[in-house]
Design a protein around this motif. Structure first.
Motif, PDB file in Angstrom:
ATOM      1  N   ILE A 163       0.822  -1.211   0.000  1.00  0.00           N
ATOM      2  CA  ILE A 163       0.000   0.000   0.000  1.00  0.00           C
ATOM      3  C   ILE A 163       0.855   1.260   0.000  1.00  0.00           C
ATOM      4  O   ILE A 163       0.582   2.231  -0.712  1.00  0.00           O
ATOM      5  N   LYS A 164       1.929   1.287   0.789  1.00  0.00           N
ATOM      6  CA  LYS A 164       2.754   2.485   0.914  1.00  0.00           C
ATOM      7  C   LYS A 164       3.504   2.830  -0.361  1.00  0.00           C
ATOM      8  O   LYS A 164       3.987   3.948  -0.514  1.00  0.00           O
ATOM      9  N   GLU A 165       3.616   1.885  -1.279  1.00  0.00           N
ATOM     10  CA  GLU A 165       4.376   2.117  -2.507  1.00  0.00           C
ATOM     11  C   GLU A 165       3.471   2.235  -3.739  1.00  0.00           C
ATOM     12  O   GLU A 165       3.939   2.176  -4.871  1.00  0.00           O
ATOM     13  N   ARG A 166       2.170   2.424  -3.526  1.00  0.00           N
ATOM     14  CA  ARG A 166       1.227   2.399  -4.633  1.00  0.00           C
ATOM     15  C   ARG A 166       0.906   3.765  -5.235  1.00  0.00           C
ATOM     16  O   ARG A 166       0.195   3.846  -6.239  1.00  0.00           O
ATOM     17  N   PHE A 167       1.396   4.871  -4.637  1.00  0.00           N
ATOM     18  CA  PHE A 167       0.895   6.184  -5.045  1.00  0.00           C
ATOM     19  C   PHE A 167       1.086   6.440  -6.539  1.00  0.00           C
ATOM     20  O   PHE A 167       0.153   6.846  -7.238  1.00  0.00           O
ATOM     21  N   ASN A 168       2.298   6.240  -7.061  1.00  0.00           N
ATOM     22  CA  ASN A 168       2.559   6.531  -8.473  1.00  0.00           C
ATOM     23  C   ASN A 168       1.723   5.650  -9.400  1.00  0.00           C
ATOM     24  O   ASN A 168       1.259   6.104 -10.453  1.00  0.00           O
TER      25      ASN A 168
ATOM     26  N   LEU B 175     -10.452  10.192  -3.420  1.00  0.00           N
ATOM     27  CA  LEU B 175     -10.848  10.374  -2.016  1.00  0.00           C
ATOM     28  C   LEU B 175     -10.145   9.356  -1.120  1.00  0.00           C
ATOM     29  O   LEU B 175      -9.760   9.672   0.015  1.00  0.00           O
ATOM     30  N   GLU B 176      -9.967   8.129  -1.642  1.00  0.00           N
ATOM     31  CA  GLU B 176      -9.223   7.119  -0.874  1.00  0.00           C
ATOM     32  C   GLU B 176      -7.779   7.556  -0.658  1.00  0.00           C
ATOM     33  O   GLU B 176      -7.232   7.422   0.441  1.00  0.00           O
ATOM     34  N   LEU B 177      -7.161   8.083  -1.719  1.00  0.00           N
ATOM     35  CA  LEU B 177      -5.779   8.559  -1.592  1.00  0.00           C
ATOM     36  C   LEU B 177      -5.674   9.746  -0.641  1.00  0.00           C
ATOM     37  O   LEU B 177      -4.718   9.867   0.125  1.00  0.00           O
ATOM     38  N   ASN B 178      -6.670  10.623  -0.674  1.00  0.00           N
ATOM     39  CA  ASN B 178      -6.630  11.831   0.158  1.00  0.00           C
ATOM     40  C   ASN B 178      -6.717  11.505   1.644  1.00  0.00           C
ATOM     41  O   ASN B 178      -6.323  12.318   2.494  1.00  0.00           O
ATOM     42  N   GLU B 179      -7.237  10.346   1.954  1.00  0.00           N
ATOM     43  CA  GLU B 179      -7.331   9.925   3.354  1.00  0.00           C
ATOM     44  C   GLU B 179      -5.992   9.414   3.879  1.00  0.00           C
ATOM     45  O   GLU B 179      -5.802   9.289   5.090  1.00  0.00           O
ATOM     46  N   GLN B 180      -5.066   9.119   2.974  1.00  0.00           N
ATOM     47  CA  GLN B 180      -3.782   8.572   3.388  1.00  0.00           C
ATOM     48  C   GLN B 180      -2.805   9.682   3.762  1.00  0.00           C
ATOM     49  O   GLN B 180      -3.009  10.852   3.439  1.00  0.00           O
ATOM     50  N   LYS B 181      -1.739   9.311   4.433  1.00  0.00           N
ATOM     51  CA  LYS B 181      -0.684  10.256   4.792  1.00  0.00           C
ATOM     52  C   LYS B 181       0.221  10.434   3.575  1.00  0.00           C
ATOM     53  O   LYS B 181       0.906   9.514   3.159  1.00  0.00           O
ATOM     54  N   LEU B 182       0.197  11.667   3.027  1.00  0.00           N
ATOM     55  CA  LEU B 182       0.913  11.908   1.774  1.00  0.00           C
ATOM     56  C   LEU B 182       1.909  13.051   1.913  1.00  0.00           C
ATOM     57  O   LEU B 182       1.734  13.960   2.734  1.00  0.00           O
ATOM     58  N   ASP B 183       2.932  13.013   1.073  1.00  0.00           N
ATOM     59  CA  ASP B 183       3.849  14.144   0.933  1.00  0.00           C
ATOM     60  C   ASP B 183       3.066  15.341   0.370  1.00  0.00           C
ATOM     61  O   ASP B 183       2.068  15.178  -0.330  1.00  0.00           O
ATOM     62  N   THR B 184       3.515  16.573   0.676  1.00  0.00           N
ATOM     63  CA  THR B 184       2.782  17.775   0.269  1.00  0.00           C
ATOM     64  C   THR B 184       2.559  17.815  -1.248  1.00  0.00           C
ATOM     65  O   THR B 184       1.451  18.113  -1.710  1.00  0.00           O
ATOM     66  N   ASN B 185       3.587  17.534  -2.020  1.00  0.00           N
ATOM     67  CA  ASN B 185       3.448  17.572  -3.488  1.00  0.00           C
ATOM     68  C   ASN B 185       2.439  16.545  -3.980  1.00  0.00           C
ATOM     69  O   ASN B 185       1.663  16.816  -4.899  1.00  0.00           O
ATOM     70  N   TYR B 186       2.433  15.350  -3.356  1.00  0.00           N
ATOM     71  CA  TYR B 186       1.443  14.334  -3.713  1.00  0.00           C
ATOM     72  C   TYR B 186       0.041  14.801  -3.346  1.00  0.00           C
ATOM     73  O   TYR B 186      -0.919  14.609  -4.098  1.00  0.00           O
ATOM     74  N   ARG B 187      -0.096  15.441  -2.181  1.00  0.00           N
ATOM     75  CA  ARG B 187      -1.398  15.937  -1.726  1.00  0.00           C
ATOM     76  C   ARG B 187      -1.928  16.993  -2.708  1.00  0.00           C
ATOM     77  O   ARG B 187      -3.117  16.994  -3.040  1.00  0.00           O
ATOM     78  N   ILE B 188      -1.047  17.877  -3.168  1.00  0.00           N
ATOM     79  CA  ILE B 188      -1.456  18.907  -4.122  1.00  0.00           C
ATOM     80  C   ILE B 188      -1.953  18.258  -5.409  1.00  0.00           C
ATOM     81  O   ILE B 188      -2.980  18.659  -5.973  1.00  0.00           O
ATOM     82  N   ASP B 189      -1.243  17.238  -5.880  1.00  0.00           N
ATOM     83  CA  ASP B 189      -1.623  16.545  -7.105  1.00  0.00           C
ATOM     84  C   ASP B 189      -2.997  15.889  -6.963  1.00  0.00           C
ATOM     85  O   ASP B 189      -3.833  15.970  -7.865  1.00  0.00           O
ATOM     86  N   VAL B 190      -3.239  15.259  -5.800  1.00  0.00           N
ATOM     87  CA  VAL B 190      -4.536  14.608  -5.553  1.00  0.00           C
ATOM     88  C   VAL B 190      -5.652  15.641  -5.536  1.00  0.00           C
ATOM     89  O   VAL B 190      -6.713  15.472  -6.164  1.00  0.00           O
TER      90      VAL B 190
ATOM     91  N   LEU C 141      -1.777  24.929  -0.357  1.00  0.00           N
ATOM     92  CA  LEU C 141      -0.618  24.090  -0.043  1.00  0.00           C
ATOM     93  C   LEU C 141       0.621  24.491  -0.845  1.00  0.00           C
ATOM     94  O   LEU C 141       1.747  24.235  -0.426  1.00  0.00           O
ATOM     95  N   THR C 142       0.409  25.144  -2.016  1.00  0.00           N
ATOM     96  CA  THR C 142       1.566  25.523  -2.844  1.00  0.00           C
ATOM     97  C   THR C 142       2.156  26.870  -2.444  1.00  0.00           C
ATOM     98  O   THR C 142       3.264  27.204  -2.865  1.00  0.00           O
ATOM     99  N   ASN C 143       1.449  27.668  -1.672  1.00  0.00           N
ATOM    100  CA  ASN C 143       1.908  29.019  -1.344  1.00  0.00           C
ATOM    101  C   ASN C 143       3.293  29.007  -0.708  1.00  0.00           C
ATOM    102  O   ASN C 143       3.519  28.351   0.312  1.00  0.00           O
ATOM    103  N   GLY C 144       4.208  29.750  -1.345  1.00  0.00           N
ATOM    104  CA  GLY C 144       5.558  29.886  -0.812  1.00  0.00           C
ATOM    105  C   GLY C 144       6.404  28.649  -0.920  1.00  0.00           C
ATOM    106  O   GLY C 144       7.497  28.586  -0.372  1.00  0.00           O
ATOM    107  N   LYS C 145       5.938  27.619  -1.660  1.00  0.00           N
ATOM    108  CA  LYS C 145       6.690  26.357  -1.709  1.00  0.00           C
ATOM    109  C   LYS C 145       7.102  25.977  -3.133  1.00  0.00           C
ATOM    110  O   LYS C 145       8.248  25.721  -3.415  1.00  0.00           O
ATOM    111  N   ASN C 146       6.128  25.938  -4.033  1.00  0.00           N
ATOM    112  CA  ASN C 146       6.423  25.412  -5.367  1.00  0.00           C
ATOM    113  C   ASN C 146       5.642  26.202  -6.411  1.00  0.00           C
ATOM    114  O   ASN C 146       4.484  25.899  -6.705  1.00  0.00           O
ATOM    115  N   ASP C 147       6.263  27.265  -6.963  1.00  0.00           N
ATOM    116  CA  ASP C 147       5.593  28.115  -7.941  1.00  0.00           C
ATOM    117  C   ASP C 147       5.260  27.369  -9.223  1.00  0.00           C
ATOM    118  O   ASP C 147       4.242  27.619  -9.856  1.00  0.00           O
TER     119      ASP C 147
END
Length: 649
Positions: free
Chosen positions: A165-170, A193-208, A235-241
């Protein structure tokens, strides 16, 4: 001999790795050469491996080291082309398959998925399979990038099921992209919605959140979409233009595609009122598009003026600047309209230059390399067959000499042994003659295939020169299928009639695609013909059809007709090739000296093939040619092939 092979391998290594050193990347060349040499010496001392096995292992090591490079570039492409040719020349099947796989990965990295997919299929085409961990994932990615989303998801579902499960994001992300491309938005929302419930890196969360926003908009859940969009932007403010701009662009496009222009205007203006700097000038064009859709022409003009004040020339899609021209056409202010049209022309020229640059780096070169490598491999197989035939001849000669020596020893049975020797020599002579005829037949076929390839590539080149990439892609797809059929069937002296018809249909489809307005064609196969049991020499009919198209119908002022009729007469197969072109006499007057020479060579090769086929099988394949009409226009070619004695050699 081993020392010579080792020296040759070191030369191969020295040829390959300076390319990497020039680009200051990959690995240390001197260290690698030293390690490779030490491994080879150890292998020679501790094992009794054959030189072929040593050479195969060295090539595999070279390929594995290229696979370690990140990112893969055109430098690695040049290296792998050298290795691939060496694998073909030295008949290293396992290394060749891994080389094709590596080439597929490089073309994937160079964003040429169609070429990459062809190489990937080649890597799995032989009986020797390669064991590579990321092979299914690469298939899934390439199927997705070439538009076969269902096939991609079929592979991904199996991968996701077997991955922790932890390696399925990509994997899940690519699966969701395919669902969105197929417009299965509701199913995509559930997985997001299932992915959004998981603990994700910020960039992954933005993509979801970004994908969730697009899916909501596409299913008319506008408020939910805007909320997800704002959460992604926050989530992108001040991090990843860069990622912020991607989110804005994709969401704005989704709003405009779903005719939510009011919401798009509101969000863009809200973005302009925030403190974020600098603003991306492309947002003014997106704002103008929505204003134009809402028929607010003056507001659209204001947004365009702001874009012109600080333009962004990174656009490569004409659709993104269409709003400038469309707005200019509706403006009452002629001066501003001219200003907009002049600026549109500048952007259009800039985009044209960038597209030309991209096309120069396109996959036409990749497909050409693929065809060249496959042609080289086929020629290598033909050469090996010829060498084996010569070795058999030498063995037969030795047998004859040995028999002669024994005959001298038996003085009392001189007459009987002499008669036996004569019969044996006659038998050997006949076998030798048959072997030579078969070799000559294969040689003539090998001469025909490059002639056919050259003419087909000329057609591809014409599409490329006309900048018609879509037609070129379509033509190349059919051409690659035709080439595969030709190469598969060229190993046989006779093939079933249905296979030859399949080749002819593909060839005529390509020629008709090239000369759309020049001719129409038709096939007629009588019902009493059993296509499975009727045999025919491969590529025997095609040159006559080629002559009809290139030397008869091509010069006809109006559209011509080409008819291919197959009938059965007793045990004979009757093939009629009829065209209403300009005729043989008029065609000869139009030809240059070189064209006459080429045609003469092609027809002479066909005549030689027919003579050899008749001799080997004891039959008479007859070919006759005559004019269709009394005025000399049109041509009919009639082939009569007896079937009762034909046999596959």
């Amino acid at each position: 001999m081993t020392n010579k092979i080792s020296f040759g391998l070191l030369i191969l290594t020295a040829l390959l790795f300076p390319l990497s050193a020039q680009n200051e990347k990959t690995f240390d060349t001197d260290v690698f050469k030293k390690e490779t040499w030490n491994k080879e010496k150890t292998a020679l001392k501790e094992s009794k491996s054959k030189p072929q096995e040593i050479m195969e292992e060295l090539h595999l090591n070279l390929i594995r080291n290229i696979l370690k490079v990140d990112p893969l570039t055109e430098t690695e492409l040049k290296e792998i082309e050298i290795i691939t040719k060496s694998c073909i020349e030295n008949d290293l099947k396992k290394a060749l398959n891994l080389s094709y796989f590596t080439t597929a990965k490089i073309y994937h990295a160079l964003r040429e998925p169609n070429v990459a997919l062809q190489y990937l299929k080649l890597s799995q085409s032989s009986k020797i399979k390669i064991d590579v961990i990321d092979l299914p994932l690469l298939y899934a990615q390439l199927y997705s990038e070439t538009g076969n989303y269902l096939k991609s998801n079929e592979i991904l579902e199996n991968l996701i099921r077997d991955t922790p499960i932890k390696e399925r994001f990509n994997l899940n992300s690519l699966h969701i992209n395919n669902l969105m491309a197929l417009k299965h938005f509701k199913k995509a929302i559930g997985k997001l919605l299932e992915l959004n419930e998981q603990k994700l890196d910020t960039n992954y969360r933005i993509d979801v959140l970004n994908k969730l926003a697009i899916c909501y908009i596409s299913t008319s859940r506008t408020e939910d979409g805007i909320e997800a969009y704002r959460n992604a932007i926050a989530l992108t403010n001040g991090k990843n233009d860069v990622q912020k701009e991607q989110v804005k662009k994709s969401f704005s496009k989704a709003l405009r595609s779903n005719k939510r222009d009011e919401e798009n205007v509101s969000l863009i203006r809200e973005s302009f009122q925030s403190l974020e700097k600098p603003k991306n000038a492309l947002e003014y064009l997106r704002l103008a598009e929505s204003y134009f859709s809402l028929n607010k022409i003056n507001d659209a003009a204001k947004a365009i003026n702001k874009y012109i004040d600080s333009p962004n020339y990174s656009i490569i899609d004409l659709s993104e600047i269409e709003v400038i021209r469309n707005t200019a056409r509706k403006l009452e202010n002629d001066q501003m309209a001219r200003k907009f049209l002049n600026f549109y022309t500048i952007l259009e020229d800039t985009i044209a230059i960038k597209r030309t640059t991209l096309q120069l780096k396109g996959h036409n070169k990749g497909m050409e390399n693929l065809i060249q490598l496959e042609t080289l491999r086929k020629e290598k197989e033909i050469s090996q067959n010829a060498i084996q035939s010569l070795m058999k001849e030498d063995a037969l000669k030795e047998d004859v000499l040995s028999a002669s020596k024994w005959a001298i020893g038996f003085l009392l049975g001189l007459i009987l042994i002499g008669c036996g020797a004569v019969l044996y020599i006659l038998k050997v002579s006949k076998q030798r003659r048959i072997a030579n005829q078969k070799l000559a037949l294969r040689s003539l076929r090998s001469q025909m295939n490059p002639h056919f390839i050259f003419n087909a590539l000329n057609s591809v080149n014409s599409f490329i020169s006309e900048n018609d990439q879509r037609s070129a892609n379509k033509f190349l797809t059919n051409f690659s299928k035709l080439m595969r059929l030709v190469m598969e069937n060229s190993e046989y002296d006779f093939i079933p009639l249905h296979k030859e018809l399949e080749i002819l249909e593909l060839y005529l489809k390509l020629e008709h695609f090239r000369f759309k307005d020049q001719f129409e064609y038709s096939f007629t196969v009588h019902k009493d013909i059993d296509e499975e049991n009727f045999n025919i020499p491969p590529m025997l009919v095609q040159p006559y059809i080629e002559n009809a198209v290139w030397h008869g119908l091509r010069y006809k002022k109006d559209s011509g007709n080409l008819k291919l009729d197959l009938a059965k007469n007793d045990q004979n197969l009757i093939i009629m090739i009829e065209d209403n072109g300009i005729g043989r006499k008029r065609s000869a007057e139009l030809k240059t000296h070189n064209q006459k020479k080429n045609k003469s060579t092609a027809l002479r090769n066909i005549k030689q093939r027919i003579n050899i086929i008749n001799d080997l099988n004891g039959i008479h394949v007859d070919v006759s040619t005559y004019d269709l009409n009394q005025d000399g226009t049109g041509t009919v070619v009639k082939l009569i092939i007896p079937q009762q004695k034909l046999k596959t050699l």
